[in-house]
Design a protein around this motif. Structure first.
Motif, mmCIF file in Angstrom:
data_model
loop_
_atom_site.group_PDB
_atom_site.id
_atom_site.type_symbol
_atom_site.label_atom_id
_atom_site.label_comp_id
_atom_site.label_asym_id
_atom_site.label_seq_id
_atom_site.Cartn_x
_atom_site.Cartn_y
_atom_site.Cartn_z
ATOM 1 N N PRO A 187 0.675 -1.201 -0.170
ATOM 2 C CA PRO A 187 0.050 0.078 0.166
ATOM 3 C C PRO A 187 0.715 1.277 0.211
ATOM 4 N N TYR A 188 2.043 1.275 0.499
ATOM 5 C CA TYR A 188 2.874 2.316 -0.032
ATOM 6 C C TYR A 188 4.068 2.352 -0.834
ATOM 7 N N ASP A 189 4.232 1.252 -1.372
ATOM 8 C CA ASP A 189 5.175 1.184 -2.570
ATOM 9 C C ASP A 189 4.650 0.343 -3.663
ATOM 10 N N PRO A 190 4.083 0.761 -4.665
ATOM 11 C CA PRO A 190 3.625 0.070 -5.671
ATOM 12 C C PRO A 190 4.497 -1.115 -6.476
ATOM 13 N N THR A 191 5.888 -0.565 -6.092
ATOM 14 C CA THR A 191 6.802 -1.658 -6.856
ATOM 15 C C THR A 191 7.204 -2.673 -6.237
ATOM 16 N N GLN A 192 6.425 -2.710 -4.999
ATOM 17 C CA GLN A 192 6.608 -4.100 -4.048
ATOM 18 C C GLN A 192 5.597 -4.893 -3.725
ATOM 19 N N ALA A 193 5.531 -6.023 -3.177
ATOM 20 C CA ALA A 193 4.335 -6.804 -2.917
ATOM 21 C C ALA A 193 4.428 -7.104 -1.578
ATOM 22 N N ILE A 194 3.135 -7.110 -0.793
ATOM 23 C CA ILE A 194 3.111 -7.750 0.688
ATOM 24 C C ILE A 194 3.134 -9.337 0.667
ATOM 25 N N GLY A 195 2.585 -9.827 -0.413
ATOM 26 C CA GLY A 195 2.232 -11.102 -0.542
ATOM 27 C C GLY A 195 1.547 -11.588 -1.802
ATOM 28 N N VAL A 196 1.323 -12.894 -1.618
ATOM 29 C CA VAL A 196 0.795 -13.420 -3.012
ATOM 30 C C VAL A 196 -0.424 -14.202 -2.591
ATOM 31 N N VAL A 197 -1.482 -14.324 -3.654
ATOM 32 C CA VAL A 197 -2.528 -15.198 -3.554
ATOM 33 C C VAL A 197 -2.702 -16.015 -4.822
ATOM 34 N N GLU A 198 -3.456 -16.963 -4.536
ATOM 35 C CA GLU A 198 -3.967 -17.923 -5.612
ATOM 36 C C GLU A 198 -5.315 -17.593 -6.163
ATOM 37 N N LEU A 199 -5.555 -17.339 -7.179
ATOM 38 C CA LEU A 199 -6.664 -17.019 -7.852
ATOM 39 C C LEU A 199 -7.150 -17.935 -8.738
ATOM 40 N N ARG A 200 -8.254 -18.464 -8.657
ATOM 41 C CA ARG A 200 -8.864 -19.741 -9.811
ATOM 42 C C ARG A 200 -10.366 -19.645 -9.549
ATOM 43 N N ASP A 201 -11.025 -19.273 -10.756
ATOM 44 C CA ASP A 201 -12.348 -19.510 -11.066
ATOM 45 C C ASP A 201 -13.144 -18.287 -10.075
ATOM 46 N N GLY A 202 -12.712 -17.364 -10.159
ATOM 47 C CA GLY A 202 -13.448 -16.135 -9.164
ATOM 48 C C GLY A 202 -12.847 -14.978 -9.263
ATOM 49 N N ALA A 203 -13.324 -14.228 -8.343
ATOM 50 C CA ALA A 203 -12.902 -12.746 -8.428
ATOM 51 C C ALA A 203 -11.882 -12.435 -7.384
ATOM 52 N N LEU A 204 -10.930 -11.441 -7.363
ATOM 53 C CA LEU A 204 -10.199 -10.753 -6.622
ATOM 54 C C LEU A 204 -10.072 -9.350 -7.016
ATOM 55 N N CYS A 205 -10.378 -8.446 -5.844
ATOM 56 C CA CYS A 205 -10.394 -7.137 -6.032
ATOM 57 C C CYS A 205 -9.874 -6.485 -4.766
ATOM 58 N N ALA A 206 -9.321 -5.207 -4.937
ATOM 59 C CA ALA A 206 -8.594 -4.605 -3.769
ATOM 60 C C ALA A 206 -9.188 -3.065 -4.020
ATOM 61 N N SER A 207 -9.116 -2.406 -2.743
ATOM 62 C CA SER A 207 -9.145 -0.976 -2.465
ATOM 63 C C SER A 207 -7.747 -0.495 -1.802
#
Length: 290
Positions: A187-207
């Motif tokens: 959330p403070y550095d768009p060049t970095q990630a805080i984690g990963v998630v697996e997405l399969r046959d569904g939706a992932l949204c962020a705010s």
């Protein structure tokens, strides 16, 4: 998000960048159909264009007829409006404009924050019919992009495409059997990630509060009851069967405690607070980096 070996159809729409990934190139007629759906949606719901349907209600009281999908937006917004005690509302547009986030993108506050009008005082929304007893600035951004993701997915399925990824700048809907590993933007550095998630046959949204920021502590996620930017939460992610629900719930998590939402919706979630700690549901199948 680019998938190795897949064809990508990229375009701009409703103020953001889209990528639709499919195993094979989409025919021109399908691409044209997708773009037509995006234009119709924008012409119906955009508060940034004078010729949209909802722009009429910003100028004067009256009634407009919205597209068929408006009924689903109404039901979802009404439920979240009540669960949030008025904090999440489609009437937030005037509060955003007050803080400078208007059609001219001036990003200069016009005065102190003002609460959104109360739904029950000014708005009657029933399916495709929406009436206002006073001029109102509607903003369905909290769930509209998610609904548009779902609408484009329907176009793809109607054209016989069963494997795809619709990515609206991070709000995603995946269809297929092979899971995707998706990075969760810091959330403070768009060049970095805080984690990963697996997405399969569904939706992932962020705010995230950092996506649209200006001025001193101003951003686009407001509490409708006060008109002020929310300061306690900086980012949320949700996974659900539809992008419309995932999109709406990602915003709702800024304002509503997760157990309250879990009584009404089936979804998983991750919530990052401004003090740096995170909370997540048991069903959020991801990995957070330490």
């Amino acid at each position: 998000m680019t998938l190795t070996g897949w064809s990508v159809f990229s375009f701009d729409g409703i103020g953001t960048t889209w990528e639709i990934s499919t195993p094979e190139d989409l025919p021109e007629r399908v691409r044209a159909g997708l773009l037509g759906v995006v234009e119709d949606f924008d012409r119906s719901y955009s508060r940034f264009r004078d010729d949209s349907l909802i722009a009429v209600l910003a100028r004067e009281p009256g009634t407009v007829t919205l597209p068929a999908g408006a009924g689903k937006l109404e039901q979802l917004f009404k439920k979240l409006y009540h669960l949030s005690n008025g904090a999440m509302t489609p009437l937030i547009g005037s509060s955003l404009e007050r803080l400078g986030y208007g059609a001219d993108y001036a990003l200069r506050p016009l005065g102190h924050p003002v609460p959104a009008p109360r739904w029950e005082d000014v708005l009657v929304w029933s399916g495709t019919s929406i009436s206002a007893s006073a001029p109102v600035v509607l903003d369905i951004g909290a769930t509209g992009k998610g609904q548009l993701v779902d609408l484009l997915a329907s176009v793809l399925r109607g054209a016989g495409t069963e494997e795809f990824l619709v990515d609206a700048s991070g709000d995603m809907l995946h269809s297929g059997t092979e899971p995707l590993r998706v990075a969760l933007e810091h959330p403070y550095d768009p060049t970095q990630a805080i984690g990963v998630v697996e997405l399969r046959d569904g939706a992932l949204c962020a705010s995230a509060a950092n996506r649209r920021t200006w001025g001193d502590g101003l951003h686009h996620v407001l509490d409708g009851a006060t008109g002020r930017p929310i300061e306690t939460v900086v980012a949320t992610w949700t996974m659900a069967a539809t992008a419309m629900e995932a999109d709406a719930l990602a915003t709702a998590l800024f304002m509503v405690d997760p157990p309250v939402l879990e009584t009404e919706f089936e979804f998983s979630w991750l919530k990052v607070y401004s003090d740096g700690h995170a909370a997540y549901s048991a069903g959020f199948e991801g990995t957070l980096f330490t």
